[in-house]
Scaffold this motif. Sequence first.
Motif, PDB file in Angstrom:
ATOM      1  N   VAL A 229      25.833  21.111  54.460  1.00  0.00           N
ATOM      2  CA  VAL A 229      24.498  20.860  53.925  1.00  0.00           C
ATOM      3  C   VAL A 229      24.590  20.335  52.498  1.00  0.00           C
ATOM      4  N   TYR A 290      20.695  27.037  47.637  1.00  0.00           N
ATOM      5  CA  TYR A 290      20.181  26.208  48.732  1.00  0.00           C
ATOM      6  C   TYR A 290      18.668  26.380  48.889  1.00  0.00           C
ATOM      7  N   ALA A 382      14.859  21.008  55.521  1.00  0.00           N
ATOM      8  CA  ALA A 382      15.114  21.911  56.650  1.00  0.00           C
ATOM      9  C   ALA A 382      16.533  22.481  56.612  1.00  0.00           C
ATOM     10  N   VAL A 383      17.523  21.627  56.388  1.00  0.00           N
ATOM     11  CA  VAL A 383      18.903  22.122  56.404  1.00  0.00           C
ATOM     12  C   VAL A 383      19.189  22.990  55.186  1.00  0.00           C
ATOM     13  N   ILE A 386      18.180  26.423  56.207  1.00  0.00           N
ATOM     14  CA  ILE A 386      19.172  26.960  57.149  1.00  0.00           C
ATOM     15  C   ILE A 386      20.418  27.424  56.399  1.00  0.00           C
ATOM     16  N   ALA A 389      20.060  30.770  54.723  1.00  0.00           N
ATOM     17  CA  ALA A 389      20.139  31.887  55.663  1.00  0.00           C
ATOM     18  C   ALA A 389      21.565  32.151  56.117  1.00  0.00           C
ATOM     19  N   LEU A 390      22.386  31.101  56.243  1.00  0.00           N
ATOM     20  CA  LEU A 390      23.747  31.259  56.766  1.00  0.00           C
ATOM     21  C   LEU A 390      24.665  32.007  55.802  1.00  0.00           C
TER      22      LEU A 390
END
Length: 406
Positions: A229, A290, A382-383, A386, A389-390
């Motif tokens: 990302v 992020y 969007a990424v 994500i 969260a990762l």
Amino acid sequence: MPPPIVSSPRNPWIVLFCAAALVTIAMGIRQSFGLFLRPIELDLGIGREAFGLAIAVQNLILGLAQPFVGALADRHGAGRVAAAGGLLYALGLVLVSTISGAVGLNLTLGLLVGMSMTGVTFVVAIGAAVRAVPSDKRGLAAGIVTAGGSVGQFLLVPIAQGLIGAFGWRETFLIYAALAATMALLAIGISGRAAPATPLDQPTQSFAEALREAASHSGFWLLNAGFFVCGFHVAFIGTHLPAFLTDKGLDPAIGARALALVGLFNILGSYVFGMSADNWRKKHVLAAIYLGRAVVMALFLAFPVTPLSATIFACAMGFLWLGTVPLTSGLIGQIFGIRYMSTLFGIVFLSHQVGSFFGAWGAGYAYRVTGSYDFAWQASIAVAIIAAALHWPIRDAPMPRLDPAE
């Protein structure tokens, strides 16, 4: 595989200075490439998708070669690898100045420059820097080297804009080729090999065992996903932001200023996040970076694009720009140790560059299909969410085999 014999230790400040200077030149030149999109498009009739593909190829080659180059640096020394990379970088830029079409652009700016950058960017430079300092200063060292890339962006992007306006894009590539050649001299300052294993430092781990250990750790793959990302964001914005701002009716100089401000504010961001790597849980800071990127991009798109909004966006995004590098590399060293850090970080950096491929080329493709960058911005937001969260579930405890001091 027997461990290499370590060369004489160098003054940590010399290593840090030379490592940061290498990244300053390499990344400063690299971050100016987006300014060449419009001049090359107008001069040669090469569209944005084709130019984006060349940058995407560059990023992909950089990523694919990085694990192998990291392994070479671990075994044979960062100085030799960096010297070769600097000379190849200079050759690539000379050849870019001779191109007449898209094929030549991909072979030079894409393939050759991508190969050369493997030896003079973060994996090799950070690997050399963190070995030169005590374990409790490794995050700061990585942050200083990362900030070097931002110093280069702040200094060399505006210079590139001025040179293009004064002399033309071909002559600018030749001037920057001469600058790239100086990296071969700076490489002397980071020469030396990785320290051999000792009874207190991973006494029996081989290269193959290090790879198997990382592959079996879920956190390693989550770091790969997050860095994908990061690469997407950096390549998309670095390659297409000047053209996006021009499309919105702003002067081309504002695009150059925006990229320079990204570099300026990332100097501060890299230093702050480098220090945080030594004091806070790195995975939590990464998640915050992020998420912060998603918020900054969403706010930028929510208001009319003006010189002021472009400036604010560049400053905010710059602060978050490459703070992921010292944190991600720091997590790798923290979890797996530093013996094979350049190799393991090289693998994670490959994921970064795959993301860069899609950020540079994909945005150009989306522009050709839809006539705007809207989809690319939406995908970036969007990424980012994500990726935030990762990082939260990463198991960041050192492997049991490591000495506590490691």
